[in-house]
Design a protein around this motif. Structure first.
Motif, PDB file in Angstrom:
ATOM      1  N   MET A   1     -32.834 -37.711  -4.617  1.00  0.00           N
ATOM      2  CA  MET A   1     -32.306 -38.166  -3.324  1.00  0.00           C
ATOM      3  C   MET A   1     -31.468 -37.074  -2.653  1.00  0.00           C
ATOM      4  N   SER A   2     -30.850 -36.213  -3.444  1.00  0.00           N
ATOM      5  CA  SER A   2     -29.981 -35.208  -2.828  1.00  0.00           C
ATOM      6  C   SER A   2     -30.777 -34.219  -2.001  1.00  0.00           C
ATOM      7  N   LYS A   3     -32.075 -34.098  -2.278  1.00  0.00           N
ATOM      8  CA  LYS A   3     -32.930 -33.207  -1.478  1.00  0.00           C
ATOM      9  C   LYS A   3     -33.416 -33.910  -0.214  1.00  0.00           C
TER      10      LYS A   3
ATOM     11  N   PHE B   1     -25.437 -53.593  -4.192  1.00  0.00           N
ATOM     12  CA  PHE B   1     -26.067 -53.207  -5.453  1.00  0.00           C
ATOM     13  C   PHE B   1     -27.478 -52.712  -5.138  1.00  0.00           C
ATOM     14  N   ILE B   2     -27.710 -51.436  -5.442  1.00  0.00           N
ATOM     15  CA  ILE B   2     -29.006 -50.819  -5.111  1.00  0.00           C
ATOM     16  C   ILE B   2     -29.802 -50.613  -6.401  1.00  0.00           C
ATOM     17  N   GLU B   3     -31.037 -51.096  -6.411  1.00  0.00           N
ATOM     18  CA  GLU B   3     -31.843 -50.907  -7.623  1.00  0.00           C
ATOM     19  C   GLU B   3     -32.091 -49.421  -7.880  1.00  0.00           C
TER      20      GLU B   3
ATOM     21  N   THR C   1     -25.920 -38.180   5.659  1.00  0.00           N
ATOM     22  CA  THR C   1     -25.861 -38.248   4.211  1.00  0.00           C
ATOM     23  C   THR C   1     -26.198 -36.871   3.654  1.00  0.00           C
ATOM     24  N   GLY C   2     -26.604 -36.808   2.402  1.00  0.00           N
ATOM     25  CA  GLY C   2     -26.895 -35.490   1.832  1.00  0.00           C
ATOM     26  C   GLY C   2     -27.539 -35.645   0.472  1.00  0.00           C
ATOM     27  N   GLY C   3     -27.215 -34.720  -0.389  1.00  0.00           N
ATOM     28  CA  GLY C   3     -26.022 -33.926  -0.632  1.00  0.00           C
ATOM     29  C   GLY C   3     -24.760 -34.712  -0.266  1.00  0.00           C
ATOM     30  N   GLU C   4     -23.691 -33.984  -0.243  1.00  0.00           N
ATOM     31  CA  GLU C   4     -22.431 -34.607   0.155  1.00  0.00           C
ATOM     32  C   GLU C   4     -22.109 -34.166   1.578  1.00  0.00           C
TER      33      GLU C   4
ATOM     34  N   ILE D   1     -19.359 -45.764   0.626  1.00  0.00           N
ATOM     35  CA  ILE D   1     -18.804 -44.911  -0.434  1.00  0.00           C
ATOM     36  C   ILE D   1     -19.530 -45.247  -1.742  1.00  0.00           C
ATOM     37  N   SER D   2     -20.021 -44.225  -2.408  1.00  0.00           N
ATOM     38  CA  SER D   2     -20.784 -44.466  -3.637  1.00  0.00           C
ATOM     39  C   SER D   2     -19.840 -44.521  -4.832  1.00  0.00           C
ATOM     40  N   LEU D   3     -19.974 -45.581  -5.611  1.00  0.00           N
ATOM     41  CA  LEU D   3     -19.109 -45.742  -6.784  1.00  0.00           C
ATOM     42  C   LEU D   3     -19.866 -46.599  -7.809  1.00  0.00           C
ATOM     43  N   ASP D   4     -20.242 -45.983  -8.921  1.00  0.00           N
ATOM     44  CA  ASP D   4     -21.071 -46.696  -9.894  1.00  0.00           C
ATOM     45  C   ASP D   4     -20.269 -47.358 -11.010  1.00  0.00           C
ATOM     46  N   THR D   5     -18.995 -47.017 -11.096  1.00  0.00           N
ATOM     47  CA  THR D   5     -18.156 -47.606 -12.143  1.00  0.00           C
ATOM     48  C   THR D   5     -16.706 -47.620 -11.675  1.00  0.00           C
TER      49      THR D   5
ATOM     50  N   ILE E   1     -19.449 -50.307  -0.295  1.00  0.00           N
ATOM     51  CA  ILE E   1     -19.436 -49.576  -1.568  1.00  0.00           C
ATOM     52  C   ILE E   1     -20.824 -49.688  -2.190  1.00  0.00           C
ATOM     53  N   ASN E   2     -21.450 -48.543  -2.427  1.00  0.00           N
ATOM     54  CA  ASN E   2     -22.804 -48.512  -2.999  1.00  0.00           C
ATOM     55  C   ASN E   2     -22.719 -48.342  -4.507  1.00  0.00           C
ATOM     56  N   THR E   3     -23.361 -49.256  -5.220  1.00  0.00           N
ATOM     57  CA  THR E   3     -23.370 -49.183  -6.683  1.00  0.00           C
ATOM     58  C   THR E   3     -24.800 -49.280  -7.184  1.00  0.00           C
TER      59      THR E   3
ATOM     60  N   PRO F   1     -37.044 -44.432  -8.857  1.00  0.00           N
ATOM     61  CA  PRO F   1     -37.591 -43.219  -9.474  1.00  0.00           C
ATOM     62  C   PRO F   1     -37.432 -42.010  -8.552  1.00  0.00           C
ATOM     63  N   ALA F   2     -36.204 -41.761  -8.143  1.00  0.00           N
ATOM     64  CA  ALA F   2     -35.907 -40.619  -7.275  1.00  0.00           C
ATOM     65  C   ALA F   2     -34.770 -39.879  -7.956  1.00  0.00           C
ATOM     66  N   THR F   3     -35.111 -39.208  -9.018  1.00  0.00           N
ATOM     67  CA  THR F   3     -34.079 -38.586  -9.837  1.00  0.00           C
ATOM     68  C   THR F   3     -34.462 -37.143 -10.135  1.00  0.00           C
TER      69      THR F   3
ATOM     70  N   THR G   1     -22.627 -41.692   4.540  1.00  0.00           N
ATOM     71  CA  THR G   1     -22.621 -42.080   3.130  1.00  0.00           C
ATOM     72  C   THR G   1     -22.022 -40.927   2.331  1.00  0.00           C
ATOM     73  N   THR G   2     -20.993 -41.223   1.556  1.00  0.00           N
ATOM     74  CA  THR G   2     -20.247 -40.160   0.877  1.00  0.00           C
ATOM     75  C   THR G   2     -19.870 -40.586  -0.532  1.00  0.00           C
ATOM     76  N   ASN G   3     -19.621 -39.592  -1.387  1.00  0.00           N
ATOM     77  CA  ASN G   3     -19.109 -39.929  -2.721  1.00  0.00           C
ATOM     78  C   ASN G   3     -17.605 -40.190  -2.680  1.00  0.00           C
ATOM     79  N   GLY G   4     -16.972 -39.937  -1.546  1.00  0.00           N
ATOM     80  CA  GLY G   4     -15.560 -40.291  -1.389  1.00  0.00           C
ATOM     81  C   GLY G   4     -14.581 -39.283  -1.968  1.00  0.00           C
TER      82      GLY G   4
HETATM   83  N1  SAM Z   1     -23.190 -37.647  -1.751  1.00  0.00           N
HETATM   84  C1  SAM Z   1     -23.279 -38.867  -1.041  1.00  0.00           C
HETATM   85  C2  SAM Z   1     -22.965 -40.034  -1.939  1.00  0.00           C
HETATM   86  O1  SAM Z   1     -22.735 -39.836  -3.125  1.00  0.00           O
HETATM   87  O2  SAM Z   1     -22.933 -41.151  -1.434  1.00  0.00           O
HETATM   88  C3  SAM Z   1     -24.592 -39.084  -0.307  1.00  0.00           C
HETATM   89  C4  SAM Z   1     -25.848 -38.736  -1.025  1.00  0.00           C
HETATM   90  S1  SAM Z   1     -26.237 -39.748  -2.421  1.00  0.00           S
HETATM   91  C5  SAM Z   1     -27.837 -39.106  -2.819  1.00  0.00           C
HETATM   92  C6  SAM Z   1     -26.530 -41.301  -1.611  1.00  0.00           C
HETATM   93  C7  SAM Z   1     -26.724 -42.500  -2.502  1.00  0.00           C
HETATM   94  O3  SAM Z   1     -27.965 -42.381  -3.167  1.00  0.00           O
HETATM   95  C8  SAM Z   1     -25.670 -42.697  -3.572  1.00  0.00           C
HETATM   96  O4  SAM Z   1     -25.136 -43.991  -3.409  1.00  0.00           O
HETATM   97  C9  SAM Z   1     -26.456 -42.607  -4.858  1.00  0.00           C
HETATM   98  O5  SAM Z   1     -25.956 -43.465  -5.865  1.00  0.00           O
HETATM   99  C10 SAM Z   1     -27.831 -43.047  -4.401  1.00  0.00           C
HETATM  100  N2  SAM Z   1     -28.888 -42.616  -5.295  1.00  0.00           N
HETATM  101  C11 SAM Z   1     -29.178 -41.382  -5.716  1.00  0.00           C
HETATM  102  N3  SAM Z   1     -30.229 -41.396  -6.553  1.00  0.00           N
HETATM  103  C12 SAM Z   1     -30.613 -42.692  -6.657  1.00  0.00           C
HETATM  104  C13 SAM Z   1     -31.628 -43.363  -7.378  1.00  0.00           C
HETATM  105  N4  SAM Z   1     -32.476 -42.709  -8.171  1.00  0.00           N
HETATM  106  N5  SAM Z   1     -31.739 -44.697  -7.250  1.00  0.00           N
HETATM  107  C14 SAM Z   1     -30.878 -45.395  -6.454  1.00  0.00           C
HETATM  108  N6  SAM Z   1     -29.896 -44.813  -5.749  1.00  0.00           N
HETATM  109  C15 SAM Z   1     -29.758 -43.480  -5.855  1.00  0.00           C
END
Ligand code: SAM
Length: 354
Positions: free
Chosen positions: A349-351, A215-217, A96-99, A147-151, A186-188, A220-222, A124-127
């Motif tokens: 999370m990207s870190k 569906f992932i809650e 995962t990452g980052g991307e 694959i991450s897709l929120d909408t 698909i992660n939302t 506080p990792a922002t 895990t990728t943004n696709g």
């Molecule tokens: N770039 C890749 C991607 O978009 O899937 C991998 C890294 S991204 C950080 C991995 C996942 O973490 C994504 O599904 C993203 O929505 C989720 N994510 C990031 N910050 C989050 C948060 N504060 N709460 C829940 N999920 C979070």
């Protein structure tokens, strides 16, 4: 170096203790458990902190500096750590990452990781870049993708990701199915007032497709002060909304991971909920994280980390690194406290590697 030597000595003692009490022999690997009798068999690795999107809650423009390239683990360092992790019972690895698809030579890295003998390798990728590489990734040894897709709304997607093109993601979902990177997950992340009106549409996708919609809650990792408890849509709320679509059959209370899985009557796919905020799943936690700069993070919500990169670059032996790896498992906390009142915002999370 003195601190490192002490650390290793301490970890060697812990490992010796483990050898007596907790090591389980399985073929050539040893399954070790942590101090709370949890089997640790899953490692998530951030292979880069770089990303080609700037999701507003994760990596907004300019707010975070990237690591220098030399700081990030090299391929052979990642493979060495995975070989050691496998020796101590890690069976599943997720990149995962980052991307992760921003990393050069990822195909070579994937084949080398698969050669370590791990059972399952996911990504895990943004696709955004996945459709062009799906088949090659599969051939290199990748087993599956999230694959991450929120909408599903193109304009909202642009807004959330700061300019991303949703058509590339949709193409990637199809390409992954075709390449056999299945089941496609698909992660939302439902966020109140933003995309919670799409929960039904996401879940409805499972009627026709064998997708796993997870569906992932919102955690506080922002980056910045984006998170508020009121913006987190609880899993119980998600389930209430989905159950309007039909009978929900719970598939398994919990597999090895944190997801609770359900199938809507007649559906081809699965709906999963992951509830780090409303429902502690720490008792079942089987994972460690390896950050892009080579630190093992035993718990996402604890800032405690064990540095493997510095000793490796100073010439530490495999035995030294094994001891540090075992030490990281032993200091894994019993649970996190994010839902006990005061919320301590952690790094984006990207870190850490989401
Ligand atoms: N770039 C890749 C991607 O978009 O899937 C991998 C890294 S991204 C950080 C991995 C996942 O973490 C994504 O599904 C993203 O929505 C989720 N994510 C990031 N910050 C989050 C948060 N504060 N709460 C829940 N999920 C979070």
């Amino acid at each position: 170096m003195e601190g490192f030597a002490l650390n290793v000595k301490y970890a060697v003692i812990r490992c010796a203790h483990l050898e007596n009490d907790k090591l389980r022999m399985k073929k050539h690997t040893q399954q070790i458990k942590d101090s709370f009798d949890r089997r640790i068999d899953y490692l998530r690795i951030s292979i880069t902190d770089r990303c080609n999107l700037k999701c507003f809650y994760c990596r907004p423009d300019k707010k975070i500096k990237y690591y220098d390239k030399g700081e990030v683990l090299k391929d052979d360092e990642i493979v060495r750590i995975v070989r050691i992790a496998h020796k101590y019972g890690v069976r599943k690895v997720r990149l995962t990452g980052g991307e992760p698809l921003m990393r050069k030579n990822i195909l070579r890295l994937i084949s080398s990781l698969k050669e370590t003998g791990i059972h399952e390798l996911g990504l895990t990728t943004n696709g955004i870049k996945l459709s062009e590489h799906a088949l090659d990734l599969k051939r290199a040894g990748l087993d599956r993708v999230n694959i991450s897709l929120d909408t599903m709304d193109a304009e909202k997607y642009k807004q959330i990701t700061n300019g991303g093109d949703i058509s590339l993601v949709l193409k990637s979902i199809k390409a992954s199915e075709k390449a056999g990177l299945t089941p496609v997950k698909i992660n939302t992340v439902p966020i109140s007032g933003l995309n919670d009106n799409e929960i039904e549409s996401f879940a409805s996708l499972t009627f026709k497709h064998n997708y796993h919609i997870r569906f992932i809650e919102f955690m506080p990792a922002t980056c910045g002060n984006v998170w508020e408890k009121s913006k987190c849509v609880k899993s119980s709320e998600v389930l209430k909304i989905i159950s309007k679509l039909g009978d929900l059959e719970q598939m398994k209370f919990r597999g090895k991971g944190p997801s609770r899985n359900y199938r809507l009557k007649g559906a081809a796919g699965v709906v999963g909920i992951i509830s780090p905020i409303s429902d502690h799943f720490c008792d079942h936690c089987n994972r460690l994280r390896l950050t892009a700069v080579g630190k093992i993070r035993p718990c996402l919500f604890s800032k405690e980390e064990v540095d493997l990169k510095t000793p490796m670059r100073r010439g530490a032996s495999d035995a030294d690194i094994e001891s540090l790896f075992c030490h990281a498992i032993q200091i894994k906390p019993k649970g996190h406290d994010i839902n006990k009142g005061l919320v301590d915002q952690i790094d984006t999370m990207s870190k850490i590697g989401g």
